[in-house]
Write an enzyme that holds these catalytic residues in place. Structure first.
Site, PDB file in Angstrom:
ATOM      1  N   THR A 144      51.407  49.815  22.314  1.00  0.00           N
ATOM      2  CA  THR A 144      50.883  48.653  23.029  1.00  0.00           C
ATOM      3  C   THR A 144      50.116  47.764  22.051  1.00  0.00           C
ATOM      4  O   THR A 144      49.152  48.212  21.421  1.00  0.00           O
ATOM      5  CB  THR A 144      49.953  49.092  24.177  1.00  0.00           C
ATOM      6  N   GLU A 149      49.871  43.768  40.990  1.00  0.00           N
ATOM      7  CA  GLU A 149      50.934  44.169  40.074  1.00  0.00           C
ATOM      8  C   GLU A 149      52.014  44.948  40.829  1.00  0.00           C
ATOM      9  O   GLU A 149      53.193  44.892  40.478  1.00  0.00           O
ATOM     10  CB  GLU A 149      50.375  45.016  38.924  1.00  0.00           C
ATOM     11  N   HIS A 196      26.217  35.209  48.684  1.00  0.00           N
ATOM     12  CA  HIS A 196      25.568  34.029  48.113  1.00  0.00           C
ATOM     13  C   HIS A 196      26.511  33.252  47.200  1.00  0.00           C
ATOM     14  O   HIS A 196      26.066  32.401  46.425  1.00  0.00           O
ATOM     15  CB  HIS A 196      24.299  34.452  47.364  1.00  0.00           C
ATOM     16  N   LYS A 227      54.767  38.376  27.062  1.00  0.00           N
ATOM     17  CA  LYS A 227      54.662  39.216  25.863  1.00  0.00           C
ATOM     18  C   LYS A 227      55.674  38.785  24.803  1.00  0.00           C
ATOM     19  O   LYS A 227      55.359  38.696  23.615  1.00  0.00           O
ATOM     20  CB  LYS A 227      54.957  40.681  26.222  1.00  0.00           C
TER      21      LYS A 227
END
EC number: 5.3.1.9
Length: 554
Positions: free
Chosen positions: A223, A367, A398, A520
């Protein structure tokens, strides 16, 4: 194997129950008032809340009664689940069949939490012994490091763990270690995921090479972001330790299946923790990817985490559809998405420990179900995955709760609270304030405030419409006894099976992620272009202009 071998329909809109639900929506669903449903049925809460009992006896209550449903709608949704054969696909998953049709893989993260050690097969092989073997390795390693038996190259105990991964190799461990911080022991954990050099640089500033253990989390060990960060960490480590590669063995471990690349990196393959191709990244926290969790909270707590998920698996596979908690959650999501046109789903944990839970669920949901092609290889003619978002409350009140209460969009919401705090400070004052907001927000979203009430409170003229709350905005309240490893495991597994149910109804493959590939590929091309100083003209005008300006300023 046919991509449609587990279902007998191409599009959900072909199913009779889908048409039936469309008619119900038009005739009553879109005008249904939850407030009136409570007035009509004194037993509505009793009928529409479900209590899950975990393996350790702890309980989680799921209250679906504030949703835009009645008995007829629930029955039609159950009918839809039957027609879509959700249980058939579920059973195929638990049998290890290749339900990830586009990659021809089993989807077997459920086998990772099979603490009952039932035989579980993929392609004729019982995977339970291998799962047990990896867990045993994780137990031994984590106990050695936590006890101080495992020492760094100078003989000092490990004090810090740096997990380097991305996607599922990061989001899961980050979320779980934050959620279970109360159970932390002797180690500090840090996570590096982003390829932005700032992430690794800032982390390396606060750790000592003599007492730091790096976990490189990448199934393939290729990776790009992870290996780049890992090499940076290794170079830093060697520069601080006399450039002796033999020291790496005591300070680096791999969560990977690529023994060749792991050895090439310099990591002793004894310190390698593997997992199979049937473990998807977003479902990998139960696997060796969870080693940072075991190191942080201890192996016994990690096992309780697995057992909590296993208990939900048992509920999902054994409980009739009418009482099946994850299935009901998934059906409600389909009801809002496809019939009310809701595009988002809010998850707001009223628990600071769960502050990363929405981000984790965002990957799990988006995903998995961000798909537009069915198992039958045709484009859908209906909406699929929702945009899931969230922040811990009461902070969220808030910031974006304004839009949830008075905006023009329907935002189905899940609120999560633990009755018992790990930090009951000031005589439980904080916890009572937190809980009061949990109950009040769900009630306010349901009951709203009409013009008469606003006027009765003294508002006049043009201010009146600004103070009106339309109400009738759906919420599911999830009330746990306490956030423990077992409870967290159960909550994650609940949302996994909610996501599964959605995908089964939509007839999409929830277990691939082809959408991440194109970017990629293009990034690799552009990466090479950034290595030279020449003006770029090979892309569209916008991309060319941006790249050239970047190169000028870099």
């Amino acid at each position: 194997m046919s991509n449609n071998s587990f279902t007998n329909f191409k599009l959900a809109t072909e199913l009779p129950a889908w048409s039936k639900l469309q008619k119900i929506y038009e005739s009553q669903g879109k005008t249904l008032s939850v407030k009136q449903e409570f007035q009509k049925d004194a037993k509505r809460f009793e009928k529409l809340n479900k209590t899950f009992t975990n393996y350790d006896g702890s309980k989680i209550l799921f209250d679906y009664s504030k949703n835009l449903v009645n008995d007829e709608i629930i029955a039609a949704l159950i009918e839809l689940a039957k027609e879509a054969n959700v249980t058939g696909l579920r059973d195929a998953m638990f049998k290890g069949e290749h339900i990830n049709s586009t990659e021809d893989r089993a989807v077997y993260h459920v086998a990772l939490r099979n603490r009952a050690n039932k035989p579980m097969y993929v392609d004729g092989v019982n995977v339970a012994p291998e799962v047990d073997s990896v867990l045993k390795h994780m137990k031994e390693f984590s106990e050695q490091v936590r006890s101080g038996e495992w020492k760094g190259y100078t003989g000092k105990k490990i004090t810090d763990v740096v997990n380097i991964g991305i996607g599922g190799s990061d989001l899961g461990p980050v979320m779980v270690t934050e959620a279970l911080k109360h159970y932390a022991g002797v180690l500090d954990v840090h996570f590096v995921s982003n390829i932005d050099g700032t992430h690794i640089a800032e982390t390396l500033k606060v750790v000592d090479p003599e007492t730091t253990l790096f976990l490189i989390a990448s199934k393939t060990f290729t990776t790009a972001e992870t290996i780049t960060n890992a090499n940076t960490a290794k170079n830093w480590f060697l520069s601080k330790t006399g450039n002796d590669p033999s020291h790496i063995a005591k300070h680096f471990a791999a969560l990977s299946t690529n023994e060749t690349e792991v050895a090439k990196f310099g990591i002793d393959t004894k310190n390698m923790f593997g997992f199979e191709s049937w473990v998807g990244g977003r479902y990998s926290v139960w696997s060796a990817i969870g080693l940072s969790v075991a190191l942080y909270i201890g192996y016994d707590n990690f096992e309780a985490f697995l057992k909590g998920a296993e208990a939900v698996d048992n509920h999902f596979t054994q409980t009739p559809l009418e009482d099946n908690i994850p299935l009901l959650g998934g059906l409600l999501s389909v009801w809002y998405n496809n019939f009310f046109g809701a595009q988002t789903h809010l998850v707001a944990p009223f628990d600071q420990y769960l502050h990363r839970f929405p981000a984790y669920l965002q990957q799990l949901s988006m995903e998995s179900n961000g798909k537009s092609v069915t198992r039958g290889n045709v484009f859908t003619d209906y909406s699929t995955g929702s945009i899931l978002f969230g922040e811990p409350a009461t902070n969220a009140q808030h910031s974006f709760f304004q839009l949830v209460h008075q905006g023009t969009k329907l935002i189905p919401s899940d609120f999560i609270l633990a009755a018992q705090s790990h930090n009951p400070i000031e005589n439980k004052l904080h916890q009572k304030m937190l809980a009061s907001n949990f109950f009040a927000q769900a009630e306010a979203l349901m009951v709203g405030k009409d013009e008469e009430q606003v006027k009765a409170e003294g508002a006049t003229g043009g201010l009146v419409p600004h103070k009106v709350f339309s109400g009738n905005r759906p919420t599911t309240s999830i009330l746990a006894q306490k956030i423990t490893p077992a409870t967290l495991g159960a909550l994650i597994a609940y949302y996994e099976h909610v996501t599964f149910t959605e995908g089964a109804i939509w007839n999409i493959n929830s277990f691939d992620q082809w959408g991440v590939e194109l970017g990629k590929v293009l990034a690799k091309v552009i990466g090479k272009e950034l290595d030279n100083s020449s003006t770029i003209s090979t892309h569209d005008a916008s991309t060319n202009g941006l790249i050239n300006q970047f190169k000028e300023w870099m």
